[in-house]
Design a protein around this motif. Structure first.
Motif, short mmCIF file in Angstrom:
data_model
loop_
_atom_site.label_atom_id
_atom_site.label_comp_id
_atom_site.label_asym_id
_atom_site.label_seq_id
_atom_site.Cartn_x
_atom_site.Cartn_y
_atom_site.Cartn_z
N ILE A 9 -3.02 -41.02 -14.48
CA ILE A 9 -2.65 -41.98 -13.44
C ILE A 9 -2.58 -43.35 -14.10
N VAL A 10 -1.44 -44.01 -13.94
CA VAL A 10 -1.25 -45.35 -14.48
C VAL A 10 -1.41 -46.35 -13.34
N GLU A 11 -2.38 -47.22 -13.48
CA GLU A 11 -2.62 -48.26 -12.49
C GLU A 11 -1.55 -49.34 -12.61
N PRO A 12 -1.24 -50.04 -11.51
CA PRO A 12 -0.20 -51.07 -11.57
C PRO A 12 -0.42 -52.11 -12.67
N HIS A 13 -1.65 -52.57 -12.84
CA HIS A 13 -1.89 -53.58 -13.88
C HIS A 13 -1.67 -53.00 -15.28
N GLU A 14 -1.90 -51.71 -15.45
CA GLU A 14 -1.67 -51.07 -16.75
C GLU A 14 -0.18 -51.00 -17.07
N ALA A 15 0.62 -50.78 -16.05
CA ALA A 15 2.07 -50.71 -16.26
C ALA A 15 2.60 -52.06 -16.74
#
Length: 84
Positions: free
Chosen positions: A60-66
């Protein structure tokens, strides 16, 4: 999908080349190349890449990680490694 860092980088490179740089010489896409500032990824292509990463590597990629991690093959592979 494998967690071998080299295999992860190769899978990412293949997807980016096929999806966003068709016909480009693979040697021109380095693992440390900035994907956003070089114009390879825009907001829509980043979302497509995030979806691919989540589906392929079962993370799962969190928005801030993207926004912070999706700027090179190296940084994306590192994120995948930490999440698996």
């Amino acid at each position: 999908m494998t967690t071998d860092p080299t295999a992860v980088r190769n899978a990412l490179r293949t997807f980016i080349l096929q999806s966003f740089l068709p016909g480009e010489d693979p040697a021109n896409l380095r693992d440390d190349m900035p994907l956003r500032s070089s114009g390879i990824l825009d907001s829509i292509s980043t979302l497509k890449l995030v979806t691919h990463v989540e589906d392929t590597f079962n993370v799962i990629v969190e928005p801030h990680e993207a926004s912070t991690e999706f700027d090179s093959i190296d940084s994306i592979a590192s994120l995948i490694g930490r999440k698996q």
